[in-house]
Design a protein around this motif. Sequence first.
Motif, PDB file in Angstrom:
ATOM      1  N   THR A  83       6.204   3.985   3.064  1.00 37.93           N
ATOM      2  CA  THR A  83       6.083   4.617   1.751  1.00 37.93           C
ATOM      3  C   THR A  83       7.137   5.702   1.577  1.00 37.93           C
ATOM      4  N   ARG A  84       7.369   6.464   2.626  1.00 36.69           N
ATOM      5  CA  ARG A  84       8.372   7.530   2.588  1.00 36.69           C
ATOM      6  C   ARG A  84       9.781   6.965   2.436  1.00 36.69           C
ATOM      7  N   ASP A  85      10.081   5.880   3.166  1.00 36.13           N
ATOM      8  CA  ASP A  85      11.460   5.398   3.253  1.00 36.13           C
ATOM      9  C   ASP A  85      11.839   4.398   2.173  1.00 36.13           C
ATOM     10  N   GLU A  86      10.837   3.828   1.484  1.00 39.21           N
ATOM     11  CA  GLU A  86      11.166   2.776   0.530  1.00 39.21           C
ATOM     12  C   GLU A  86      11.839   3.316  -0.727  1.00 39.21           C
ATOM     13  N   GLU A  87      11.643   4.596  -1.022  1.00 44.28           N
ATOM     14  CA  GLU A  87      12.284   5.220  -2.159  1.00 44.28           C
ATOM     15  C   GLU A  87      13.543   5.936  -1.693  1.00 44.28           C
ATOM     16  N   GLY A  88      14.671   5.542  -2.207  1.00 40.80           N
ATOM     17  CA  GLY A  88      15.936   6.103  -1.764  1.00 40.80           C
ATOM     18  C   GLY A  88      16.038   7.595  -1.956  1.00 40.80           C
ATOM     19  N   ARG A 114      -2.996  11.752  -2.498  1.00 40.46           N
ATOM     20  CA  ARG A 114      -4.275  11.116  -2.147  1.00 40.46           C
ATOM     21  C   ARG A 114      -4.206   9.612  -2.392  1.00 40.46           C
ATOM     22  N   ARG A 115      -3.508   9.201  -3.447  1.00 36.98           N
ATOM     23  CA  ARG A 115      -3.391   7.783  -3.779  1.00 36.98           C
ATOM     24  C   ARG A 115      -2.691   7.008  -2.656  1.00 36.98           C
ATOM     25  N   MET A 116      -1.783   7.664  -1.952  1.00 35.73           N
ATOM     26  CA  MET A 116      -1.057   6.986  -0.879  1.00 35.73           C
ATOM     27  C   MET A 116      -1.918   6.765   0.357  1.00 35.73           C
TER      28      MET A 116
END
Length: 414
Positions: free
Chosen positions: A216-221, A98-100
Amino acid sequence: MSVSEPLTLDPTGSDPHGEHKALHERGPATRVDLLGVTAWSVSDPALLKKLLTGPDVSKDARQHWPQFAETVPTWPLALWVAVENMFTSYGSDHRRLRRMVAPSFSARRIAALGERVESIVDDLLDVLERTPEGEAADVRELFAYPLPIQVICHLMGVPEERREGFRELVDNVFATTLSPDEAAANTAALYAVLDDLIAEKRERPGEDMTSLLIDTRDEEGDGSALSEAELRDTLLLMISAGYETTVNLLDQAITVLLTHPEQLALVREGRAGWSDVVEETLRFEPAVKHLPLRFAVNDIPLPDGQVIAKGEPILASYAAANRHPDWHGETADVFDMTRTAPGPEHLAFGHGVHFCLGAPLARLEATTALEKFFARFPDARLGVPAEELRPVPSLISNGHETLPVVLRPEPGAR
């Protein structure tokens, strides 16, 4: 029928008000047959609000429904419990997801959409105005549908050429007359369209929510921020919830005002506002009748001595709760914008941590659309007797198959 036997909910939604009364008569909560799944329908507003705000109820079917794996492959409503997004999450997962999404529905962003909403409404009213005098236009098809579709697709960055395809597939998500095979095929087609949208936005990102969620999905390896399944299912939730419910809200609001001219007169005389119309419509004819599903995390004792056992499904019967006589007294079945104590209070947007993030956007669209519609067409009337309006074939969605309205009656008919 014995109260101990589940009440079979009608998948065609042919008599929702009769169904509400049957639920009330069976107590605060009762077992129902939901397309082959036995669940507890909760129609008492006090009990429902308590369950929606307590830790003993979860929306995570994988974690809290022992029959999940065996039921999902053949249940027509599988998508409602199998998606991986904030709609079906629990605890910390729900807070993370929800925060995203929440920043896209901030007060500032919703306010910034005001001019676009007004522009879309004006363009749609221009189209409606071409309807010859004395002829009926399908206001659901030509007004209630395209407004929220255009708004949510703008917000999500869905290209115009993809919108019609999304609409048909999302309509089928809310339909409850599909066979298991038809529902599965619709889900597969819907996911294919979403996958294409994600691929397109990865290649050509824009200033839209889909691109933001992909970032948001792709920024975290390691993918810990948002999994690929969560990304796709979050897009599904935003697009489907962002338009289907608003379609029904506009449909029902126009219907009740055309069938309750004394209430419309209150607005025209300045004794009520368009926000009052929206809130009482949300209470009287909410966009969603029953919302699948929640699950008991622990045994839950009920006021009448029954117990919802750990792992049993729970159906939030919002429409029945909104009309419960313990909440709104003898006038619960009356459309009245002037009601007091507690006023037009309702559960149309849910309650607790899963309260609808898109509620401010829906309210903005509805108040803008209704004010402009009735200013442009002050003499509008239903094109058929109200009793001839047919409900959409769904026990979830609460609207009409068509809404014929004579926008400008011939002079002699006014």
